[in-house]
Design a protein around this motif. Structure first.
Motif, PDB file in Angstrom:
ATOM      1  N   ARG A 204       0.848  -1.187   0.000  1.00  0.00           N
ATOM      2  CA  ARG A 204       0.000   0.000   0.000  1.00  0.00           C
ATOM      3  C   ARG A 204       0.889   1.245   0.000  1.00  0.00           C
ATOM      4  NH1 ARG A 204      -5.612   0.944   3.209  1.00  0.00           N
ATOM      5  NH2 ARG A 204      -6.046   2.995   2.368  1.00  0.00           N
ATOM      6  N   LEU A 205       0.566   2.193  -0.891  1.00  0.00           N
ATOM      7  CA  LEU A 205       1.346   3.419  -1.036  1.00  0.00           C
ATOM      8  C   LEU A 205       0.423   4.626  -1.032  1.00  0.00           C
ATOM      9  CD1 LEU A 205       3.571   2.320  -4.069  1.00  0.00           C
ATOM     10  CD2 LEU A 205       4.292   2.366  -1.668  1.00  0.00           C
ATOM     11  N   TYR A 206       0.971   5.760  -0.601  1.00  0.00           N
ATOM     12  CA  TYR A 206       0.286   7.041  -0.808  1.00  0.00           C
ATOM     13  C   TYR A 206       1.146   7.843  -1.774  1.00  0.00           C
ATOM     14  CZ  TYR A 206      -1.884  11.545  -0.285  1.00  0.00           C
ATOM     15  OH  TYR A 206      -2.523  12.721  -0.559  1.00  0.00           O
ATOM     16  N   LEU A 207       0.544   8.267  -2.884  1.00  0.00           N
ATOM     17  CA  LEU A 207       1.291   8.977  -3.921  1.00  0.00           C
ATOM     18  C   LEU A 207       0.629  10.296  -4.257  1.00  0.00           C
ATOM     19  CD1 LEU A 207       1.910   5.990  -6.388  1.00  0.00           C
ATOM     20  CD2 LEU A 207       3.509   6.909  -4.683  1.00  0.00           C
ATOM     21  N   ALA A 208       1.457  11.298  -4.499  1.00  0.00           N
ATOM     22  CA  ALA A 208       1.001  12.607  -4.955  1.00  0.00           C
ATOM     23  C   ALA A 208       2.079  13.159  -5.887  1.00  0.00           C
ATOM     24  CB  ALA A 208       0.789  13.550  -3.767  1.00  0.00           C
TER      25      ALA A 208
ATOM     26  N   GLY B 246       4.965   5.141   3.177  1.00  0.00           N
ATOM     27  CA  GLY B 246       4.962   3.701   2.946  1.00  0.00           C
ATOM     28  C   GLY B 246       5.263   2.938   4.223  1.00  0.00           C
ATOM     29  N   ARG B 247       6.248   3.422   4.994  1.00  0.00           N
ATOM     30  CA  ARG B 247       6.592   2.763   6.264  1.00  0.00           C
ATOM     31  C   ARG B 247       5.398   2.821   7.219  1.00  0.00           C
ATOM     32  NH1 ARG B 247      11.500   6.252   5.977  1.00  0.00           N
ATOM     33  NH2 ARG B 247      13.057   5.087   4.767  1.00  0.00           N
ATOM     34  N   TYR B 248       4.739   3.974   7.263  1.00  0.00           N
ATOM     35  CA  TYR B 248       3.585   4.131   8.155  1.00  0.00           C
ATOM     36  C   TYR B 248       2.467   3.174   7.754  1.00  0.00           C
ATOM     37  CZ  TYR B 248      -0.856   5.876   9.865  1.00  0.00           C
ATOM     38  OH  TYR B 248      -2.118   5.953  10.418  1.00  0.00           O
ATOM     39  N   LEU B 249       2.139   3.113   6.469  1.00  0.00           N
ATOM     40  CA  LEU B 249       1.032   2.273   6.022  1.00  0.00           C
ATOM     41  C   LEU B 249       1.329   0.791   6.240  1.00  0.00           C
ATOM     42  CD1 LEU B 249       0.089   4.192   2.749  1.00  0.00           C
ATOM     43  CD2 LEU B 249      -1.252   4.078   4.872  1.00  0.00           C
ATOM     44  N   LYS B 250       2.594   0.398   6.103  1.00  0.00           N
ATOM     45  CA  LYS B 250       2.973  -0.992   6.374  1.00  0.00           C
ATOM     46  C   LYS B 250       2.748  -1.315   7.848  1.00  0.00           C
ATOM     47  CE  LYS B 250       6.900  -4.171   6.579  1.00  0.00           C
ATOM     48  NZ  LYS B 250       8.372  -4.320   6.461  1.00  0.00           N
TER      49      LYS B 250
END
Length: 465
Positions: A90-94, A122-126
């Motif tokens: 899972r990633l957050y991208l902007a 990415g580290r947070y979502l993992k």
């Protein structure tokens, strides 16, 4: 004082060079309209898929023999899933983000790491995903808790996640602010789904939450564009809110459910939210609607997003070609469980009731007992029951095993290219199970036939057989 002569040609060249450097400099320092995603998944060669959480964006990323990949992603900011066929990141991208994903395909979870200037999200979502899994534990036990214990358990999850969020170095302040609101929406959504989940896991279909259990949802603002764009839980709460309203409209005005829902969505004041929910429903459901013309008319009158509108118009025009009486698209050379291959033309002279399904599809498997019943009742009539699986070819053994295990009857076929099969695409199939009825001449009776559990199927059979 001496005068230094200058060569006019050299002066001109110098000026042009300076102008070029200025232009290049300006271009390099302008806003970046893409995110850069790269990495290395050792032991994985071939394609990766990056898909937005709301499924409005999808892109295939090519990985080399060493598992390395790199690509630019031009789309709106949001959460994304990067899949290698088995594992999910899972990633957050902007726009402007740069993140590198590294892992060993053989020990994915333990080796997954992130680097790059925007690796923190990415580290947070993992860590968020692992924490939720650990604190939720067994799903049946979690959702079968009483109301008080369930509420407190979800508050505890939210508190744990907020501590992780506050302590994670390198996170963008805007991300932190939006994620904190998202954690609150995740809590509210957990309360909102509790009644249905408890009824299922506690095997208590008549269960209803107590008065006041959902009071925390009262007064919620359903017009927050930033939260709509960022939070899937906020979007789910919006959808449930408007579905509740559409249910009342459907009952009061005797409207089909999908028509009532679209009518309610047209009343949303914010353009972004209205366009998003209209498109989200139409892109996934237009192939299932009972009244295509009415449904599309409502959509087209309310949506102002030209890009979305072009997509839905294409689906609408494709579905119009699938109206009753038109020649059916055909399939050829599909693998038959009993051996050899089968084509639609082999079945000419009979009505053909087609069930498009897959071994991993829960709703598909739920229809099996009803399908067996209908097959038995109509076995001596002029109708052939055909099940087409969209399982991938590499899952052929799973397909065969389920047919044997469930003792499936009828003609059991495996589509040649799963979801990319020409027949599946020609029928604009967006979800399964999907049921189709074709007449003995190969013409469409219904491209959206009733499912076996629907009493309307037998009524349809009695009309045409």
């Amino acid at each position: 004082m001496d005068t230094i002569k200058t060569n006019p040609m050299k002066k001109t060249i110098y000026i042009l060079l300076v102008m070029t450097l200025v232009l290049v400099s300006c271009k390099q320092t302008g806003p970046v309209d893409y995110a850069l995603v790269s990495g290395n998944i050792t032991g994985k060669e071939g394609e990766l898929t990056l898909m937005s959480e709301d499924r409005t964006f999808s892109k295939t990323l090519e990985s080399g023999k060493d598992g390395s990949f790199s690509d630019t992603i031009r789309t709106k900011p949001g959460h994304f899933f990067l899949r290698d066929g088995k594992n999910v990141v899972r990633l957050y991208l902007a726009p402007g983000n740069e993140v590198r994903v590294n892992a060993d395909a053989g020990d994915f979870d333990n080796t997954l790491s992130f680097s790059g200037k925007d690796a923190a999200s990415g580290r947070y979502l993992k860590l968020k995903g692992k924490t939720i899994t650990d604190l939720t534990g067994d799903m049946k036990s979690f959702y079968a808790q009483d109301e008080t214990a369930y509420r407190e358990a979800n508050k505890g999850i939210g508190t744990a996640l907020e501590k992780i969020l506050d302590s994670m170095p390198g996170l963008d302040e805007g991300f932190i602010r939006k994620e904190k609101r998202n954690l609150h929406y995740e809590y509210l959504n957990a309360l909102n789904i509790y009644q249905n989940y408890y009824a299922h896991f506690a095997d208590d279909p008549d269960f209803k939450v107590s008065d006041g259990f959902l009071d925390e949802l009262a007064g919620m603002d359903y017009n927050l564009v930033e939260d709509y764009n960022f939070s899937s839980s906020y979007r789910q709460l919006l959808q449930d809110h408007y579905r509740e309203r559409s249910g009342k409209l459907s009952e009061s005005d005797s409207l089909p459910g999908e028509i009532a829902y679209m009518k309610v969505l047209t009343t949303i004041p914010d353009e972004t939210i209205r366009n998003g929910l209209l498109f989200g429903h139409a892109s996934n459901n237009i192939t299932f609607v009972s009244d295509l013309e009415a449904y599309y008319s409502i959509y087209a009158s309310a949506s102002t997003d030209e890009e979305n509108n072009a997509v839905i118009k294409k689906s609408y025009e494709e579905l119009k070609a699938l109206s009753g009486g038109n020649p059916s698209p055909v399939f050829s050379g599909y693998e038959n469980y009993e051996g050899g291959t089968t084509s639609l033309n082999d079945l000419r002279g009979k009505y053909v009731y087609i069930d498009v399904w897959a071994t991993w599809c829960g709703p598909c498997k739920a229809e099996i007992p009803f399908l067996k019943e209908v097959e038995e009742e109509y076995r001596d009539r002029n109708v052939e029951f055909v099940s087409i699986s969209v399982d991938r070819n590499k899952d052929r053994d799973k397909w065969k095993a389920m047919i044997a295990e469930k003792e499936l009857k009828g003609v059991q076929l495996l589509a040649d290219k799963d979801w990319e099969s020409d027949f599946v695409k020609a029928y604009v199939i967006k979800g399964i199970p999907k049921f189709i009825l074709i007449d003995p001449e190969g013409k469409i009776v219904s491209s959206n036939a009733p499912r076996p559990s629907d009493p309307e199927l037998k009524k349809l059979f009695e009309e045409v057989l």
